[in-house]
Design a protein around this motif. Structure first.
Motif, PDB file in Angstrom:
ATOM      1  N   ALA B  17       0.814  -1.216   0.000  1.00 21.41           N
ATOM      2  CA  ALA B  17       0.000   0.000   0.000  1.00 21.41           C
ATOM      3  C   ALA B  17       0.846   1.265   0.000  1.00 21.41           C
ATOM      4  O   ALA B  17       0.464   2.277  -0.564  1.00 21.41           O
ATOM      5  CB  ALA B  17      -0.927   0.001   1.222  1.00 21.41           C
ATOM      6  N   TYR B  18       2.008   1.191   0.636  1.00 19.23           N
ATOM      7  CA  TYR B  18       2.873   2.382   0.705  1.00 19.23           C
ATOM      8  C   TYR B  18       4.002   2.341  -0.318  1.00 19.23           C
ATOM      9  O   TYR B  18       4.908   3.155  -0.288  1.00 19.23           O
ATOM     10  CB  TYR B  18       3.442   2.536   2.113  1.00 19.23           C
ATOM     11  CG  TYR B  18       2.417   3.074   3.095  1.00 19.23           C
ATOM     12  CD1 TYR B  18       2.180   4.446   3.187  1.00 19.23           C
ATOM     13  CD2 TYR B  18       1.665   2.231   3.890  1.00 19.23           C
ATOM     14  CE1 TYR B  18       1.227   4.946   4.066  1.00 19.23           C
ATOM     15  CE2 TYR B  18       0.719   2.720   4.777  1.00 19.23           C
ATOM     16  CZ  TYR B  18       0.506   4.084   4.855  1.00 19.23           C
ATOM     17  OH  TYR B  18      -0.441   4.596   5.716  1.00 19.23           O
ATOM     18  N   ILE B  46      -7.045  -0.303   4.344  1.00 15.28           N
ATOM     19  CA  ILE B  46      -5.870   0.592   4.464  1.00 15.28           C
ATOM     20  C   ILE B  46      -6.045   1.792   3.539  1.00 15.28           C
ATOM     21  O   ILE B  46      -5.833   2.945   3.939  1.00 15.28           O
ATOM     22  CB  ILE B  46      -4.579  -0.177   4.121  1.00 15.28           C
ATOM     23  CG1 ILE B  46      -4.283  -1.261   5.165  1.00 15.28           C
ATOM     24  CG2 ILE B  46      -3.390   0.770   4.004  1.00 15.28           C
ATOM     25  CD1 ILE B  46      -3.171  -2.211   4.771  1.00 15.28           C
ATOM     26  N   GLY B  48      -8.744   3.036   2.407  1.00 10.02           N
ATOM     27  CA  GLY B  48      -9.837   3.899   2.860  1.00 10.02           C
ATOM     28  C   GLY B  48      -9.377   4.866   3.953  1.00 10.02           C
ATOM     29  O   GLY B  48      -9.665   6.066   3.917  1.00 10.02           O
ATOM     30  N   VAL B  49      -8.601   4.355   4.900  1.00  8.80           N
ATOM     31  CA  VAL B  49      -8.094   5.238   5.963  1.00  8.80           C
ATOM     32  C   VAL B  49      -7.159   6.283   5.382  1.00  8.80           C
ATOM     33  O   VAL B  49      -7.230   7.468   5.735  1.00  8.80           O
ATOM     34  CB  VAL B  49      -7.392   4.390   7.048  1.00  8.80           C
ATOM     35  CG1 VAL B  49      -6.690   5.292   8.064  1.00  8.80           C
ATOM     36  CG2 VAL B  49      -8.388   3.474   7.739  1.00  8.80           C
ATOM     37  N   ARG B  50      -6.311   5.873   4.496  1.00  7.54           N
ATOM     38  CA  ARG B  50      -5.377   6.829   3.894  1.00  7.54           C
ATOM     39  C   ARG B  50      -6.139   7.905   3.114  1.00  7.54           C
ATOM     40  O   ARG B  50      -5.776   9.085   3.147  1.00  7.54           O
ATOM     41  CB  ARG B  50      -4.405   6.103   2.974  1.00  7.54           C
ATOM     42  CG  ARG B  50      -3.484   5.129   3.705  1.00  7.54           C
ATOM     43  CD  ARG B  50      -2.329   4.725   2.830  1.00  7.54           C
ATOM     44  NE  ARG B  50      -1.444   5.862   2.565  1.00  7.54           N
ATOM     45  CZ  ARG B  50      -0.558   5.882   1.581  1.00  7.54           C
ATOM     46  NH1 ARG B  50      -0.452   4.855   0.762  1.00  7.54           N
ATOM     47  NH2 ARG B  50       0.214   6.945   1.391  1.00  7.54           N
ATOM     48  N   SER B  51      -7.171   7.465   2.408  1.00  6.11           N
ATOM     49  CA  SER B  51      -7.953   8.447   1.650  1.00  6.11           C
ATOM     50  C   SER B  51      -8.621   9.444   2.580  1.00  6.11           C
ATOM     51  O   SER B  51      -8.638  10.653   2.320  1.00  6.11           O
ATOM     52  CB  SER B  51      -9.032   7.731   0.822  1.00  6.11           C
ATOM     53  OG  SER B  51      -8.438   6.945  -0.153  1.00  6.11           O
ATOM     54  N   ALA B  52      -9.146   8.925   3.691  1.00  6.05           N
ATOM     55  CA  ALA B  52      -9.820   9.823   4.621  1.00  6.05           C
ATOM     56  C   ALA B  52      -8.859  10.843   5.203  1.00  6.05           C
ATOM     57  O   ALA B  52      -9.142  12.045   5.263  1.00  6.05           O
ATOM     58  CB  ALA B  52     -10.477   9.007   5.729  1.00  6.05           C
ATOM     59  N   PHE B  53      -7.674  10.391   5.619  1.00 11.81           N
ATOM     60  CA  PHE B  53      -6.738  11.316   6.291  1.00 11.81           C
ATOM     61  C   PHE B  53      -5.967  12.195   5.314  1.00 11.81           C
ATOM     62  O   PHE B  53      -5.288  13.113   5.724  1.00 11.81           O
ATOM     63  CB  PHE B  53      -5.788  10.534   7.196  1.00 11.81           C
ATOM     64  CG  PHE B  53      -6.420  10.217   8.522  1.00 11.81           C
ATOM     65  CD1 PHE B  53      -6.288  11.099   9.588  1.00 11.81           C
ATOM     66  CD2 PHE B  53      -7.185   9.076   8.700  1.00 11.81           C
ATOM     67  CE1 PHE B  53      -6.905  10.817  10.800  1.00 11.81           C
ATOM     68  CE2 PHE B  53      -7.792   8.801   9.905  1.00 11.81           C
ATOM     69  CZ  PHE B  53      -7.663   9.665  10.972  1.00 11.81           C
ATOM     70  N   SER B  54      -6.168  11.903   4.038  1.00 11.85           N
ATOM     71  CA  SER B  54      -5.564  12.826   3.071  1.00 11.85           C
ATOM     72  C   SER B  54      -6.275  14.165   3.088  1.00 11.85           C
ATOM     73  O   SER B  54      -5.750  15.166   2.603  1.00 11.85           O
ATOM     74  CB  SER B  54      -5.622  12.217   1.667  1.00 11.85           C
ATOM     75  OG  SER B  54      -6.970  12.140   1.223  1.00 11.85           O
ATOM     76  N   GLN B  55      -7.479  14.173   3.690  1.00  9.13           N
ATOM     77  CA  GLN B  55      -8.203  15.431   3.766  1.00  9.13           C
ATOM     78  C   GLN B  55      -7.537  16.432   4.700  1.00  9.13           C
ATOM     79  O   GLN B  55      -7.756  17.633   4.576  1.00  9.13           O
ATOM     80  CB  GLN B  55      -9.640  15.182   4.231  1.00  9.13           C
ATOM     81  CG  GLN B  55     -10.414  14.218   3.352  1.00  9.13           C
ATOM     82  CD  GLN B  55     -10.426  14.664   1.908  1.00  9.13           C
ATOM     83  OE1 GLN B  55     -10.723  15.834   1.622  1.00  9.13           O
ATOM     84  NE2 GLN B  55     -10.098  13.773   0.986  1.00  9.13           N
ATOM     85  N   LEU B  56      -6.768  15.911   5.645  1.00  5.51           N
ATOM     86  CA  LEU B  56      -6.073  16.855   6.533  1.00  5.51           C
ATOM     87  C   LEU B  56      -5.011  17.638   5.766  1.00  5.51           C
ATOM     88  O   LEU B  56      -4.743  18.790   6.083  1.00  5.51           O
ATOM     89  CB  LEU B  56      -5.428  16.103   7.705  1.00  5.51           C
ATOM     90  CG  LEU B  56      -6.386  15.640   8.811  1.00  5.51           C
ATOM     91  CD1 LEU B  56      -5.635  14.834   9.850  1.00  5.51           C
ATOM     92  CD2 LEU B  56      -7.053  16.837   9.460  1.00  5.51           C
ATOM     93  N   GLY B  57      -4.461  16.991   4.780  1.00  6.98           N
ATOM     94  CA  GLY B  57      -3.512  17.693   3.926  1.00  6.98           C
ATOM     95  C   GLY B  57      -2.257  18.126   4.643  1.00  6.98           C
ATOM     96  O   GLY B  57      -2.022  17.824   5.822  1.00  6.98           O
ATOM     97  N   MET B  58      -1.417  18.804   3.929  1.00  3.89           N
ATOM     98  CA  MET B  58      -0.150  19.328   4.457  1.00  3.89           C
ATOM     99  C   MET B  58      -0.325  20.798   4.765  1.00  3.89           C
ATOM    100  O   MET B  58      -0.732  21.570   3.911  1.00  3.89           O
ATOM    101  CB  MET B  58       0.974  19.138   3.433  1.00  3.89           C
ATOM    102  CG  MET B  58       1.296  17.670   3.152  1.00  3.89           C
ATOM    103  SD  MET B  58       2.165  16.891   4.526  1.00  3.89           S
ATOM    104  CE  MET B  58       3.789  17.547   4.288  1.00  3.89           C
ATOM    105  N   GLU B  59      -0.014  21.145   5.972  1.00  2.22           N
ATOM    106  CA  GLU B  59      -0.137  22.539   6.382  1.00  2.22           C
ATOM    107  C   GLU B  59       1.176  23.274   6.090  1.00  2.22           C
ATOM    108  O   GLU B  59       2.259  22.713   6.276  1.00  2.22           O
ATOM    109  CB  GLU B  59      -0.432  22.614   7.883  1.00  2.22           C
ATOM    110  CG  GLU B  59      -1.656  21.825   8.284  1.00  2.22           C
ATOM    111  CD  GLU B  59      -2.892  22.289   7.530  1.00  2.22           C
ATOM    112  OE1 GLU B  59      -2.967  23.485   7.181  1.00  2.22           O
ATOM    113  OE2 GLU B  59      -3.774  21.468   7.261  1.00  2.22           O
TER     114      GLU B  59
END
Lengths: 200, 395
Positions: B17-18, B46, B48-59
């Motif tokens: 996955a990575y 895996i 699905g979780v990665r897709s969800a947390f991609s919403q936090l993005g890079m600040e």
């Protein structure tokens, strides 16, 4: 880094420009507090300058850099726990639907592109942040390092000082925990987006 | 896909996955996923979780403090350029304390040695004079020396005068060797324990009287036996002997630099004396040159230098070499004076008494009388014509 060791100050500036944002995001996710994250970020780079002589080329610079940042995050978290300051979850206090204080997710700028997307992010980001903050520290740091900083599992093992198998085990637990948490919060991974990831 | 542990599937799925698998392993996992719904489901979780947390993005990182950080880095680079390298710093860190300790130690040792010499030099000289007297008294009974029969006059022999400078060098060498010997003994005496060997040595009279100094010099330097040509004073009528006679300094060179001239001279006299005795027994009057005049002159030089111990020793040797007549009386009077100066009262009285006994009217006798009158009037024998007579000590 070798150029900076040799006395090239511009090389250091290039390093800062390249690694500043991922390091800051790692610190931000680890600490969960923007102002503390800024302090730890500045302290991390100062430590890089001060310890430049000790850097050995056999280690990756990113590994060395994240090791410094991670240790400072751990120290900061300990100090914070001693002070019993409010954590990321503290302002929430009541039910998920209640009025919340300014958490990490709310304090972050909206990076969405359109109004709909912006509204969606405004709704889901606090939930994601809350889910991430609910993880144990050792699982959270592994997830953040791999997901947001793009550090391979082998290098994460060096940064955290544990074996690669332990890192992967923690990663599995982190993914399972986040999946459960998202389900509890009513966030479906399929709804979260279009299948894109951050650093993977 | 053959997992080695229960989580091997998930570990490989994580790597897949990575994107951390090699292309070959990636193809193997893909082919496995086609026929394994469980692994496909795990991979979907895996992702699905990665897709969800991609919403936090890079600040974005804050810009605050960036300029000061870069300025600090430049300053650090300049500072490091001026500072020594880490290896030099480590080397200096190790060597500087060691060198410092060594320097302090050397300085301390030098200071101690200097102080020792400065403080002990006068004491050393005083102790030398004080301790030399009892040692000489114990080892060399004056009566035995003075009771020696007068040496037969060496007919036709003349003493070879030595240059004054050479004589002083000889005296100095002899005295130095004696100092070395006695310095070692002082350390023991000061501790209050005279070694048995030393005590025994002091009690045993020397075979050849008056040679303690010469023996000391010989022991210290161990010169080779002198060559006959060097010991014999050539007669003018003997060209071969004259040809064999070297100059005084040439003799020293013949024995090498390790043989001091003083030791050589005394050894020569001793050898000459023994040779003279042999000749006496065997071949009768010989070409042996008497050395009492030479010793007398050396004693004069020693007295001028303030070396009274050496003077007394040389006078005894001159007397033992067979001085007669005026020369003998003069030597006795000088010996008397030297012994009084050294504090050896009995030996001095004995020497003066001999002069008074043998030649009371001679200048030496008068000198001895005056000396006795000053130092020991009670033992002064009665003058001719006066009623008061003090018994003279037995010779």
């Amino acid at each position: 880094m070798l150029a900076f060791q040799a006395g090239d100050a511009r090389a250091f500036e290039a390093l800062v420009r390249r690694h500043r944002m991922p390091v800051f995001n790692f610190i931000l996710r680890f600490t969960g507090h923007p102002s503390r994250a800024e302090d730890v970020l500045q302290e991390t780079w100062l430590k890089v300058v001060r310890n430049a002589r000790d850097y050995q080329p056999r280690a990756k610079f990113t590994t060395w850099l994240y090791t410094i940042a991670r240790n400072l995050c751990v120290d900061s978290a300990r100090k914070e726990s001693y002070r019993q300051a409010s954590s990321l979850e503290a302002p929430a206090g009541g039910t998920p639907g209640a009025e919340e204080g300014r958490s990490l997710a709310e304090s972050l700028p909206d990076t969405g592109v359109g109004p709909e997307r912006g509204a969606y992010n405004a709704r889901i980001r606090p939930l994601l942040s809350r889910a991430l903050a609910s993880l144990p520290e050792e699982q959270r740091e592994v997830f953040v390092l791999r997901e947001y900083s793009g550090i391979p599992f082998k290098d994460i093992a060096e940064v955290t000082g544990v074996s690669e198998n332990t890192v992967k085990s923690r990663m599995r637990y982190a993914l399972e925990g986040l999946r459960r948490r998202l389900t509890e919060l009513g966030v479906d991974g399929d709804l979260a987006g279009d299948g894109k990831t951050v650093a993977g | 896909m053959k997992p080695q542990n229960p989580h091997a599937h998930e570990d490989r799925l994580l790597d897949f996955a990575y994107g951390e698998l090699s292309p070959q392993d990636t193809r193997a996992v893909q082919s496995h996923l086609e026929g394994c719904p469980k692994c496909s489901e795990a991979l979907a979780s895996i992702r699905g979780v990665r897709s969800a947390f991609s919403q936090l993005g890079m600040e974005p990182a804050p810009e605050a403090g960036l300029e000061s950080l870069l300025a600090y880095a430049q300053q650090s680079v300049r500072h490091n350029a001026q500072a020594p390298s880490p290896k030099q710093s480590l080397w200096r860190r190790l060597t500087v304390p060691v060198m410092g300790i060594a320097a302090v130690s050397v300085f301390g040792l030098v200071t101690l040695r200097v102080n020792e010499r400065v403080n002990l030099q006068p004491e050393f000289s005083a102790q030398l004079q004080k301790t030399a007297a009892p040692v000489a008294e114990t080892a060399l009974p004056p009566s035995a020396e003075l009771a020696l029969p007068s040496a037969p006059p060496a007919a036709g022999a003349a003493a070879e005068p030595q240059p004054s400078r050479a004589r002083r060098e000889q005296d100095w060498d002899v005295l130095e060797s004696k100092k070395k010997m006695e310095k070692g003994n002082w350390a023991k005496v000061s501790r209050g324990s005279l070694p048995a060997a030393k005590a025994k040595e002091a009690q045993v009279p020397r075979e050849d009287e008056g040679e303690s100094l010469a023996m000391a010099a010989d022991d210290a330097f161990a010169p080779p036996p002198p060559a006959p040509a060097a010991t014999a004073e050539p007669m003018p009528a003997q060209p071969e002997a004259a040809a064999a006679k070297p100059a005084p300094y040439e003799r020293d060179e013949a024995y090498g630099a390790a043989a001091p001239s003083g030791a050589l001279r005394l050894s020569e006299s001793r050898s000459r004396r023994s040779k003279g005795k042999d000749m006496e027994i065997g071949a009768g009057p010989s070409k042996q040159a008497p050395s009492e005049t030479e010793r007398s002159q050396q004693a004069t030089v020693a007295r001028q230098d303030g070396k009274r111990v050496l003077e007394a020793s040389l006078l005894r040797e001159a007397l033992a070499d067979g001085a007669t007549g005026e020369e003998r009386w003069s030597l006795l009077a000088r010996l008397c004076d030297a012994e009084f100066a050294l504090g050896r009262r009995e030996a001095a009285i004995e020497a003066c008494s001999l002069v008074l006994k043998e030649a009371p009217g001679s200048p030496a006798g008068l000198q001895a009388r005056r000396r006795l009158a000053q130092e020991a009037p009670s033992v002064l024998p009665a003058q001719p014509g006066t009623g008061s007579a003090a018994p003279a000590p037995a010779p």
